[in-house]
Design a protein around this motif. Structure first.
Motif, PDB file in Angstrom:
ATOM      1  N   ASP A  19       0.873  -1.180   0.000  1.00 51.52           N
ATOM      2  CA  ASP A  19       0.000   0.000   0.000  1.00 51.52           C
ATOM      3  C   ASP A  19       0.908   1.227   0.000  1.00 51.52           C
ATOM      4  O   ASP A  19       1.495   1.576   1.030  1.00 51.52           O
ATOM      5  CB  ASP A  19      -0.923   0.012   1.221  1.00 51.52           C
ATOM      6  CG  ASP A  19      -1.859   1.235   1.196  1.00 51.52           C
ATOM      7  OD1 ASP A  19      -1.777   2.023   0.231  1.00 51.52           O
ATOM      8  OD2 ASP A  19      -2.658   1.396   2.124  1.00 51.52           O
ATOM      9  N   ASN A  21      -0.179   4.234  -1.092  1.00 54.11           N
ATOM     10  CA  ASN A  21      -1.148   5.313  -1.324  1.00 54.11           C
ATOM     11  C   ASN A  21      -0.818   6.489  -0.402  1.00 54.11           C
ATOM     12  O   ASN A  21      -1.398   6.637   0.669  1.00 54.11           O
ATOM     13  CB  ASN A  21      -2.547   4.764  -1.044  1.00 54.11           C
ATOM     14  CG  ASN A  21      -3.639   5.686  -1.531  1.00 54.11           C
ATOM     15  OD1 ASN A  21      -3.415   6.543  -2.375  1.00 54.11           O
ATOM     16  ND2 ASN A  21      -4.832   5.508  -0.978  1.00 54.11           N
ATOM     17  N   ARG A  34       3.886   5.334   4.467  1.00 59.14           N
ATOM     18  CA  ARG A  34       3.497   4.034   3.914  1.00 59.14           C
ATOM     19  C   ARG A  34       4.627   3.421   3.078  1.00 59.14           C
ATOM     20  O   ARG A  34       4.740   2.202   3.001  1.00 59.14           O
ATOM     21  CB  ARG A  34       2.216   4.173   3.086  1.00 59.14           C
ATOM     22  CG  ARG A  34       0.967   4.153   3.962  1.00 59.14           C
ATOM     23  CD  ARG A  34      -0.279   4.254   3.129  1.00 59.14           C
ATOM     24  NE  ARG A  34      -1.466   3.909   3.899  1.00 59.14           N
ATOM     25  CZ  ARG A  34      -2.690   4.324   3.599  1.00 59.14           C
ATOM     26  NH1 ARG A  34      -2.887   5.107   2.564  1.00 59.14           N
ATOM     27  NH2 ARG A  34      -3.716   3.959   4.338  1.00 59.14           N
ATOM     28  N   HIS A  57      -1.584   0.846  -5.546  1.00 57.02           N
ATOM     29  CA  HIS A  57      -2.503   1.828  -6.134  1.00 57.02           C
ATOM     30  C   HIS A  57      -2.183   3.213  -5.576  1.00 57.02           C
ATOM     31  O   HIS A  57      -1.489   3.336  -4.561  1.00 57.02           O
ATOM     32  CB  HIS A  57      -3.959   1.468  -5.819  1.00 57.02           C
ATOM     33  CG  HIS A  57      -4.326   1.719  -4.383  1.00 57.02           C
ATOM     34  ND1 HIS A  57      -4.043   0.830  -3.371  1.00 57.02           N
ATOM     35  CD2 HIS A  57      -4.943   2.770  -3.778  1.00 57.02           C
ATOM     36  CE1 HIS A  57      -4.471   1.319  -2.218  1.00 57.02           C
ATOM     37  NE2 HIS A  57      -5.021   2.501  -2.432  1.00 57.02           N
ATOM     38  N   ARG A  60      -7.894   7.247  -6.526  1.00 56.47           N
ATOM     39  CA  ARG A  60      -9.000   6.480  -7.119  1.00 56.47           C
ATOM     40  C   ARG A  60      -9.228   6.908  -8.565  1.00 56.47           C
ATOM     41  O   ARG A  60     -10.228   7.562  -8.884  1.00 56.47           O
ATOM     42  CB  ARG A  60     -10.263   6.676  -6.282  1.00 56.47           C
ATOM     43  CG  ARG A  60     -10.137   6.087  -4.880  1.00 56.47           C
ATOM     44  CD  ARG A  60     -11.350   6.389  -4.025  1.00 56.47           C
ATOM     45  NE  ARG A  60     -11.288   5.685  -2.754  1.00 56.47           N
ATOM     46  CZ  ARG A  60     -12.175   5.830  -1.784  1.00 56.47           C
ATOM     47  NH1 ARG A  60     -13.186   6.669  -1.927  1.00 56.47           N
ATOM     48  NH2 ARG A  60     -12.062   5.146  -0.660  1.00 56.47           N
ATOM     49  N   ARG A 116      -4.719   0.881 -10.383  1.00 56.43           N
ATOM     50  CA  ARG A 116      -6.082   1.362 -10.668  1.00 56.43           C
ATOM     51  C   ARG A 116      -6.189   2.112 -11.992  1.00 56.43           C
ATOM     52  O   ARG A 116      -7.255   2.620 -12.316  1.00 56.43           O
ATOM     53  CB  ARG A 116      -6.609   2.202  -9.495  1.00 56.43           C
ATOM     54  CG  ARG A 116      -6.826   1.364  -8.251  1.00 56.43           C
ATOM     55  CD  ARG A 116      -7.457   2.149  -7.122  1.00 56.43           C
ATOM     56  NE  ARG A 116      -7.548   1.338  -5.913  1.00 56.43           N
ATOM     57  CZ  ARG A 116      -7.918   1.798  -4.728  1.00 56.43           C
ATOM     58  NH1 ARG A 116      -8.224   3.078  -4.591  1.00 56.43           N
ATOM     59  NH2 ARG A 116      -7.990   0.996  -3.679  1.00 56.43           N
ATOM     60  N   GLY A 149      -3.151  -1.653   4.252  1.00 53.08           N
ATOM     61  CA  GLY A 149      -4.167  -0.610   4.087  1.00 53.08           C
ATOM     62  C   GLY A 149      -5.204  -0.923   3.031  1.00 53.08           C
ATOM     63  O   GLY A 149      -6.245  -0.263   2.957  1.00 53.08           O
ATOM     64  N   HIS A 152      -8.976  -4.638   2.850  1.00 51.34           N
ATOM     65  CA  HIS A 152     -10.448  -4.669   2.897  1.00 51.34           C
ATOM     66  C   HIS A 152     -11.047  -4.530   1.507  1.00 51.34           C
ATOM     67  O   HIS A 152     -12.270  -4.499   1.366  1.00 51.34           O
ATOM     68  CB  HIS A 152     -10.983  -3.583   3.833  1.00 51.34           C
ATOM     69  CG  HIS A 152     -10.565  -2.179   3.473  1.00 51.34           C
ATOM     70  ND1 HIS A 152      -9.287  -1.854   3.088  1.00 51.34           N
ATOM     71  CD2 HIS A 152     -11.260  -1.008   3.458  1.00 51.34           C
ATOM     72  CE1 HIS A 152      -9.215  -0.554   2.845  1.00 51.34           C
ATOM     73  NE2 HIS A 152     -10.404  -0.026   3.058  1.00 51.34           N
ATOM     74  N   ARG A 153     -10.211  -4.423   0.485  1.00 47.46           N
ATOM     75  CA  ARG A 153     -10.710  -4.269  -0.888  1.00 47.46           C
ATOM     76  C   ARG A 153     -10.670  -5.611  -1.618  1.00 47.46           C
ATOM     77  O   ARG A 153      -9.615  -6.252  -1.672  1.00 47.46           O
ATOM     78  CB  ARG A 153      -9.840  -3.255  -1.651  1.00 47.46           C
ATOM     79  CG  ARG A 153      -9.773  -1.879  -1.012  1.00 47.46           C
ATOM     80  CD  ARG A 153     -11.118  -1.238  -0.941  1.00 47.46           C
ATOM     81  NE  ARG A 153     -11.082   0.110  -0.397  1.00 47.46           N
ATOM     82  CZ  ARG A 153     -12.113   0.664   0.240  1.00 47.46           C
ATOM     83  NH1 ARG A 153     -13.235  -0.001   0.421  1.00 47.46           N
ATOM     84  NH2 ARG A 153     -12.030   1.890   0.697  1.00 47.46           N
ATOM     85  N   LYS A 199     -13.477  10.072   4.010  1.00 40.69           N
ATOM     86  CA  LYS A 199     -14.085   8.947   3.279  1.00 40.69           C
ATOM     87  C   LYS A 199     -15.372   8.541   3.997  1.00 40.69           C
ATOM     88  O   LYS A 199     -15.493   7.443   4.550  1.00 40.69           O
ATOM     89  CB  LYS A 199     -13.113   7.774   3.213  1.00 40.69           C
ATOM     90  CG  LYS A 199     -11.932   8.024   2.294  1.00 40.69           C
ATOM     91  CD  LYS A 199     -11.028   6.812   2.211  1.00 40.69           C
ATOM     92  CE  LYS A 199      -9.820   7.093   1.333  1.00 40.69           C
ATOM     93  NZ  LYS A 199      -8.798   6.035   1.421  1.00 40.69           N
ATOM     94  N   ASP A 202     -17.734   5.442   2.796  1.00 40.24           N
ATOM     95  CA  ASP A 202     -17.066   4.164   3.099  1.00 40.24           C
ATOM     96  C   ASP A 202     -17.192   3.782   4.559  1.00 40.24           C
ATOM     97  O   ASP A 202     -17.465   2.657   4.915  1.00 40.24           O
ATOM     98  CB  ASP A 202     -15.547   4.341   2.918  1.00 40.24           C
ATOM     99  CG  ASP A 202     -15.070   4.011   1.549  1.00 40.24           C
ATOM    100  OD1 ASP A 202     -15.918   4.006   0.648  1.00 40.24           O
ATOM    101  OD2 ASP A 202     -13.863   3.793   1.397  1.00 40.24           O
ATOM    102  N   GLY A 376      -9.466   2.494   6.651  1.00 35.54           N
ATOM    103  CA  GLY A 376     -10.640   1.657   6.393  1.00 35.54           C
ATOM    104  C   GLY A 376     -10.349   0.194   6.726  1.00 35.54           C
ATOM    105  O   GLY A 376     -11.198  -0.509   7.293  1.00 35.54           O
TER     106      GLY A 376
HETATM  107  O1  LIG Z   1      -5.850   4.938   1.912  1.00 39.38           O
HETATM  108  C1  LIG Z   1      -6.324   3.823   2.180  1.00 39.38           C
HETATM  109  O2  LIG Z   1      -7.082   3.640   3.148  1.00 39.38           O
HETATM  110  C2  LIG Z   1      -5.914   2.630   1.345  1.00 39.38           C
HETATM  111  O3  LIG Z   1      -4.799   2.905   0.543  1.00 39.38           O
HETATM  112  C3  LIG Z   1      -7.084   2.154   0.502  1.00 39.38           C
HETATM  113  O4  LIG Z   1      -7.470   3.151  -0.389  1.00 39.38           O
HETATM  114  P1  LIG Z   1      -8.987   3.211  -0.917  1.00 39.38           P
HETATM  115  O5  LIG Z   1      -9.851   3.625   0.239  1.00 39.38           O
HETATM  116  O6  LIG Z   1      -8.990   4.191  -2.054  1.00 39.38           O
HETATM  117  O7  LIG Z   1      -9.344   1.809  -1.369  1.00 39.38           O
END
Ligand SMILES: O=C(O)[C@H](O)COP(=O)(O)O
Ligand SMILES: Nc1ncnc2c1ncn2[C@@H]1O[C@H](COP(=O)(O)OP(=O)(O)OP(=O)(O)O)[C@@H](O)[C@H]1O
Length: 395
Positions: A19, A21, A34, A57, A60, A116, A149, A152-153, A199, A202, A376
């Protein structure tokens, strides 16, 4: 879960789902936490002679190539932190990726472009996801899941690829699960969860389940306005999840029925617009002017939240209390972080931006029992849900 030390990796192509991100300002990484968290697994594999192909990734981009979500700056930073060059593929499973992977020597590291950018990665259609997973898996011989992170996807790189390749869990996932497990077993009480961030859609989903587990639920950040609106108050231009108002009214009733102390802001920093230097005033949370936007909790709320956390023996916090990236709207987040640091209980911060906020505000990272890379992901773990990325590694 099988761990990476059980894998024979020398000379083999190992796909590592990390992760990465990270928050960006243009192409400048504003917090590399991260990336740092992913180093031990990459170093371990490379040190044992693996040909390491990292995939991840960013943001989004929804299945399209969006240049501002390129992982190129992350590849550069990863190389600096590893102290060795990282070969960057300018696509995910195309010509560039295949060429980079073919050229990779033992102990070398590559990073693929943003997963993505490919619509198959986060498709809800099993066949579309599966087809992309086949291509991704085709680049490697082994798979290591280390992107806590994102566990959960139910995405191709998280869920489908480990069904195709022999796999193991990286050190980050193992470490995260070990700590978060403590929050689900024999939790010391009072148990308080603090939710904020942006978020909203979510994370509202986890609340129903959390209400069965916690003693106090403290809601701030972008999350709070849907609650205030559900109570019938004006929230102006603040972040609002209009389609979930009914659900949130249900949470408010359920909290009361269960005797959960649901704590909402009593005052707000209401700004004229979303900007660092936007004029703003402290207003009652029940009286946000129609032309204003709530960008942080107010001073009375800071005190209220700190008081609600003072005697808690377990605290989990996800999501900043305001737009902490702007100095003028960082005090709410600072107050909650400081309340966790002052606590003698077991304290966990979760989330990319929440962890970044702790560092940006110059607060000591060792003031918390644990800082999780997942926001998340850790919330859904606390719900006791089976997370796709963990289940796939267990099979
Ligand atoms: O930032 C986060 O919580 C993770 O990298 C997942 O990203 P996402 O919520 O866009 O799936
Ligand atoms: N009142 C608010 N209005 C708008 N944005 C807000 C507000 N309060 C907080 N935010 C924003 O929320 C963002 C972080 O939210 P987010 O839900 O992504 O948290 P996180 O810790 O990164 O969790 P995850 O790892 O799940 O992404 C920050 O960029 C912050 O500016």
């Amino acid at each position: 879960m099988r761990t990476i030390d059980t894998l024979d990796v020398k000379g083999r192509r190992v796909l590592v789902r990390a992760d990465l991100n990270v928050p960006l300002d243009g192409d400048v990484i504003t917090d590399d936490g991260r990336i740092r968290a992913s180093l031990p697994t990459i170093n371990d594999l490379a040190g044992r002679g693996a040909r390491v192909i990292v995939c991840a990734h960013l943001g989004r981009p929804k299945g399209k190539v969006v240049p501002e979500f390129s992982l190129a700056p992350v590849a550069a930073r990863l190389g600096e932190l590893l102290g060795r060059p990282v070969r960057f593929a300018s696509d995910v499973v195309g010509e560039s990726a295949r060429a980079v992977v073919t050229a990779l020597g033992d102990g070398e590291v590559a990073l693929l472009e943003n997963l993505r950018f490919e619509a198959g990665e986060d498709s809800k259609d099993d066949a579309a996801r599966g087809a992309f997973a086949d291509k991704l898996a085709g680049l490697a011989e082994l798979y290591v899941g280390d992107g806590f992170g994102a566990v959960h996807r139910k995405h191709a790189s998280v869920y489908d690829v480990p069904k195709i390749l022999p796999h193991a869990a990286g050190g980050l996932i193992v470490a995260e699960v070990e700590v978060l497990k403590k929050l689900t077993e024999d939790t010391a009480r009072p148990y308080a969860v603090v939710l904020g961030g942006a978020k909203v859609s979510d994370k509202l989903g986890v609340i129903a389940n959390l209400l069965t587990k916690v003693d106090r639920l403290i809601v701030g950040g972008g999350m709070a306005y849907t609650f205030l609106k559900a109570q019938g108050h004006e929230v102006g231009n603040s972040l609002l999840q209009e389609d979930q108002l009914g659900q949130v009214s249900g949470f408010i009733a359920e909290a009361e029925k269960r005797g959960v102390d649901l704590v909402l802001p009593v005052d707000i920093l209401a700004a004229t617009h979303f900007a660092e230097d936007a004029p703003h005033d402290v207003v009652e949370a029940t009286a946000i002017p129609a032309d204003r936007e709530g960008l942080d909790i107010g001073p009375k709320t800071r005190e209220l939240f700190a008081a609600k956390l003072a005697d808690a023996r377990t605290i989990f916090w996800n999501g900043p209390m305001g737009v902490f990236e702007f100095e003028a709207f960082a005090d709410g987040t600072r107050a909650v972080a400081e309340a966790l640091i002052a606590s003698e209980g077991f304290t966990v911060v979760g989330g990319g931006d929440s962890a970044a906020a702790v560092r940006k505000l110059g607060l000591p990272e060792d003031g918390f029992s644990h800082i999780s890379t997942g926001g998340g992901a850790s919330l859904e773990y606390l719900e006791g849900k089976t997370l796709p990325g963990l289940a796939a590694l267990e099979d």
